[in-house]
Design a protein around this motif. Structure first.
Motif: not given
Length: 402
Positions: A118-123
């Motif tokens: 989720d953190a990767v996709n947000a970035i």
């Protein structure tokens, strides 16, 4: 023939390579391994380190460093939208919720600690999308000369076009750790985002069973997929020796702790069986070469500092030999600081390290013209003596005739 052999041996010994017991391979479950001694930037142990394989979430090391280097302001906030959660149902998440607002730095903690997709996709979404972001990842791999590395996603999903090697990942991690922000996050165990009521914890804690001592492991990034198996990239410090280790391909059907167990097995093996030993003392004569026209006819080649190597405890210093390859004669043309050659340390027919050696002194010389002048004077003197002797002999002959 000897010089050719030495060149070949030195080619494979650019670093201070010491050899672990073959038994170590039988004690670990990871198939691809590389271990560095960061104190010397030397390879201590490797197995299949240049083989291209799936790397699971170790991909996120590149994701993190690309994010850091392409954002001037990591305190900028990003909104967590529904798009963030698409296609990541089967992947680990940091725990960000819909409509949360998190800074890039907070997301990076989610990437490196919790391995959150989720953190990767947000970035990625906020940095132009997958295609643009992956392009940055591959550009960075090319810049770092990671020739066996390619990315097609920032999460680490299994893909034929998302791969690397243990050696490339080690080089990537060494590079990334030079960045203070990356190092700070990578070496953090837990991180709280109070306003979001979110606690992020390193997966190192998750994968370490209660019986495994991980206190000396200073930072780690784990990874797992069916295609990659259990993977771990970590750094550790034991008795003032800093290590960097990458292990890949531990049995995906085995213990979730396998990669961590392998790491501790390897770290402990070296800390218990290896130590620094002084192999060359400052000022020790390593080779004596001729000194043409010098007031001292010979010059003793030496190093102006002690040299230590990280060697197995069973290595006897008396069994290490020196081999010099360089100038066999110097003259007044050679100045202080000039490289004379290389001293190679050989143990059991293997070059374990090599050092450049230099002319460390200002030497005094008799000028070659002085020798020529002396020779000419001597020749003239001899000729004069001969001529004088001949003249005297002629005078005596004249006296006898009279």
């Amino acid at each position: 023939m000897k010089k050719k052999l030495l060149v070949i041996l030195m080619f494979f010994s650019l670093f201070n390579v010491v050899y672990a017991s073959d038994n170590l391979k039988d004690k670990i479950g990871s198939s691809d391994v590389i271990l560095y001694n960061l104190n010397d930037d030397s390879i201590l142990y490797e197995e299949n380190s240049s083989r291209r394989v799936q790397i699971a979430s170790l991909t996120k090391i590149m994701t993190a460093i690309v994010t850091i280097e392409n954002n001037k302001d990591l305190s900028q906030e990003v909104e967590i939208t529904s798009e963030v959660f698409k296609g990541i149902e089967e992947y680990s998440k940091a725990g960000f919720k819909l409509n949360d607002k998190a800074t890039y730095e907070e997301l990076l903690y989610g990437v490196l600690l919790s391995s959150g997709a989720d953190a990767v996709n947000a970035i990625v979404i906020n940095m132009g999308g997958n295609e643009k972001f992956v392009s940055l990842m591959n550009e960075k791999a090319k810049e770092l000369n990671l020739t066996n590395t390619k990315f097609d996603n920032a999460i680490g999903m299994d893909s034929e076009n998302n791969y690397s090697t243990a050696k490339d990942l080690a080089e990537l991690l060494k590079y990334s750790l030079q960045n203070e922000t990356f190092k700070k996050i990578f070496t953090t165990r837990t991180y709280n985002i109070d306003r979001l009521n979110l606690k992020l914890s390193s997966t190192l804690i998750k994968y370490a069973s209660s019986g495994i001592d991980i206190s000396y492991i200073k930072g780690a990034k784990s990874g797992f997929t069916d295609g990659a198996g259990y993977c771990l990239a970590s750094i550790a410090e034991i008795d003032d020796v800093e290590y960097l280790l990458v292990t890949l391909g531990a049995n995906p059907k085995g213990s979730k702790s396998q990669a961590v167990k392998d790491a501790t097995t390897i770290y402990n093996y070296f800390s218990e069986n290896y130590d620094y030993q002084k192999v060359i003392s400052k000022g020790e004569t390593l080779k004596t070469i001729k000194n043409k026209f010098g007031k001292d006819k010979e010059y003793n080649v030496y190093l102006n500092e002690d040299k230590e190597l990280y060697l197995k405890n069973t290595v006897k210093l008396g069994d290490i030999t020196y081999q010099y390859n360089g100038l066999e004669e110097i003259s007044s043309k050679n100045k202080k600081g000039d490289k004379l050659g290389t001293i190679s340390l050989i143990y059991e027919n293997e070059v374990i390290n090599s050092y450049d050696v230099y002319l460390n002194d200002n030497l005094e010389y008799y000028h070659p013209y002085l020798y020529l002048t002396i020779i000419v004077i001597v020749v003239i003197f001899v000729l004069l003596l001969f001529k004088l002797k001949k003249k005297n002999k002629k005078k005596r002959r004249h006296k006898k005739i009279r």
